[in-house]
Design a protein around this motif. Structure first.
Motif, PDB file in Angstrom:
ATOM      1  N   VAL A 112      31.244  11.546  22.408  1.00  0.00           N
ATOM      2  CA  VAL A 112      31.647  11.352  23.804  1.00  0.00           C
ATOM      3  C   VAL A 112      30.472  11.641  24.734  1.00  0.00           C
ATOM      4  N   LEU A 113      29.780  12.734  24.483  1.00  0.00           N
ATOM      5  CA  LEU A 113      28.641  13.090  25.323  1.00  0.00           C
ATOM      6  C   LEU A 113      27.584  11.986  25.301  1.00  0.00           C
ATOM      7  N   LYS A 114      27.220  11.540  24.097  1.00  0.00           N
ATOM      8  CA  LYS A 114      26.188  10.513  23.967  1.00  0.00           C
ATOM      9  C   LYS A 114      26.617   9.211  24.649  1.00  0.00           C
ATOM     10  N   GLU A 115      27.833   8.778  24.392  1.00  0.00           N
ATOM     11  CA  GLU A 115      28.324   7.528  25.000  1.00  0.00           C
ATOM     12  C   GLU A 115      28.269   7.594  26.526  1.00  0.00           C
ATOM     13  N   LEU A 116      28.780   8.695  27.093  1.00  0.00           N
ATOM     14  CA  LEU A 116      28.829   8.789  28.552  1.00  0.00           C
ATOM     15  C   LEU A 116      27.436   8.880  29.160  1.00  0.00           C
ATOM     16  N   LEU A 117      26.535   9.593  28.508  1.00  0.00           N
ATOM     17  CA  LEU A 117      25.160   9.640  29.017  1.00  0.00           C
ATOM     18  C   LEU A 117      24.520   8.258  28.985  1.00  0.00           C
ATOM     19  N   GLU A 124      27.340   3.603  37.312  1.00  0.00           N
ATOM     20  CA  GLU A 124      27.774   4.917  37.766  1.00  0.00           C
ATOM     21  C   GLU A 124      29.098   5.262  37.096  1.00  0.00           C
ATOM     22  N   LEU A 125      29.183   6.493  36.583  1.00  0.00           N
ATOM     23  CA  LEU A 125      30.415   6.934  35.933  1.00  0.00           C
ATOM     24  C   LEU A 125      31.475   7.229  36.985  1.00  0.00           C
ATOM     25  N   LEU A 133      32.198  14.078  30.825  1.00  0.00           N
ATOM     26  CA  LEU A 133      30.801  14.324  30.454  1.00  0.00           C
ATOM     27  C   LEU A 133      30.486  15.817  30.560  1.00  0.00           C
ATOM     28  N   GLU A 134      30.883  16.436  31.658  1.00  0.00           N
ATOM     29  CA  GLU A 134      30.642  17.870  31.841  1.00  0.00           C
ATOM     30  C   GLU A 134      31.407  18.693  30.809  1.00  0.00           C
ATOM     31  N   GLN A 135      32.641  18.289  30.519  1.00  0.00           N
ATOM     32  CA  GLN A 135      33.437  19.001  29.517  1.00  0.00           C
ATOM     33  C   GLN A 135      32.780  18.899  28.142  1.00  0.00           C
ATOM     34  N   ALA A 136      32.360  17.691  27.782  1.00  0.00           N
ATOM     35  CA  ALA A 136      31.710  17.485  26.482  1.00  0.00           C
ATOM     36  C   ALA A 136      30.413  18.290  26.396  1.00  0.00           C
ATOM     37  N   MET A 137      29.617  18.284  27.464  1.00  0.00           N
ATOM     38  CA  MET A 137      28.357  19.036  27.477  1.00  0.00           C
ATOM     39  C   MET A 137      28.647  20.532  27.309  1.00  0.00           C
ATOM     40  N   GLU A 160      19.497  17.527  27.432  1.00  0.00           N
ATOM     41  CA  GLU A 160      19.052  16.747  28.596  1.00  0.00           C
ATOM     42  C   GLU A 160      17.686  16.118  28.339  1.00  0.00           C
ATOM     43  N   ALA A 161      16.811  16.828  27.626  1.00  0.00           N
ATOM     44  CA  ALA A 161      15.485  16.281  27.301  1.00  0.00           C
ATOM     45  C   ALA A 161      15.604  15.067  26.381  1.00  0.00           C
ATOM     46  N   LEU A 162      16.592  15.113  25.453  1.00  0.00           N
ATOM     47  CA  LEU A 162      16.801  13.966  24.557  1.00  0.00           C
ATOM     48  C   LEU A 162      17.202  12.714  25.335  1.00  0.00           C
ATOM     49  N   PHE A 163      17.855  12.925  26.474  1.00  0.00           N
ATOM     50  CA  PHE A 163      18.370  11.806  27.268  1.00  0.00           C
ATOM     51  C   PHE A 163      17.639  11.669  28.601  1.00  0.00           C
ATOM     52  N   ALA A 164      16.443  12.233  28.691  1.00  0.00           N
ATOM     53  CA  ALA A 164      15.685  12.206  29.952  1.00  0.00           C
ATOM     54  C   ALA A 164      15.461  10.775  30.437  1.00  0.00           C
TER      55      ALA A 164
END
Length: 173
Positions: A112-117, A124-125, A133-137, A160-164
């Motif tokens: 879920v986190l990866k998909e939403l990011l 825009e989400l 996204l915040e819950q998953a993080m 966050e660095a992985l998805f910068a």
């Protein structure tokens, strides 16, 4: 399948996250006595009573191993399974992602986190998606932090660095 949990053991409750077994006590409910884990969720101090006999059915489990935590981080790096924003109705995605977060499975939370990011890169989400996204993080970073014995902020920063390359600057959201 479930082993008995001990007092002061860290456990994970689906959709709530990491908690600590504060005590195990007997309570009388409806004339019957049952044994309960009293679990305090670390992120919000909510206390849950989980029947010992039903702990497995509700998804109460131990915090993942360091090895599994590393595998989850590696899975976040792999974008080959991302099919892209398909134009799928946000409401349908929201229901699907909510169910995955409720499953309590760490790989589902990471998905879920990866998909939403990654979706957030292209569009825009919605408010609901951003909350997911915040819950998953929060769920993922706290469990990984405990598994890897580091602070939650370290894991959050690493993710966050992985998805910068896809995270929008805050002023643009």
């Amino acid at each position: 399948m479930s082993k008995g949990f001990k007092i002061n053991e860290l456990v994970v409750y689906p959709a709530q996250g990491v908690g600590m077994v504060e005590r195990i006590e007997n309570q009388e409910i409806g004339g019957a006595t049952a044994e309960f884990y009293i679990v305090r969720i670390l992120s919000n101090n909510v206390t849950l009573m989980v029947p010992v006999s039903n702990a497995t059915n509700v998804g109460l489990r131990a915090v993942c191993s360091k090895k599994k935590a590393t595998a989850i981080i590696d899975s976040l790096k792999d974008r080959s399974d991302f099919t892209g924003y398909s134009g799928q109705n946000w409401n349908r995605r929201y229901r699907e992602y909510s169910e995955k977060l409720k499953s309590g499975e760490l790989c589902d939370v990471a998905y879920v986190l990866k998909e939403l990011l990654l979706i957030g890169k292209d569009k825009e989400l919605s408010f609901g998606e951003h909350r997911l996204l915040e819950q998953a993080m929060g769920l993922l970073s706290l469990e990984l932090a405990h598994a890897m014995e580091v602070e939650q902020d370290v894991i959050r920063t690493d993710i966050e660095a992985l998805f910068a390359d896809v995270i929008r600057p805050k002023e643009n959201q």
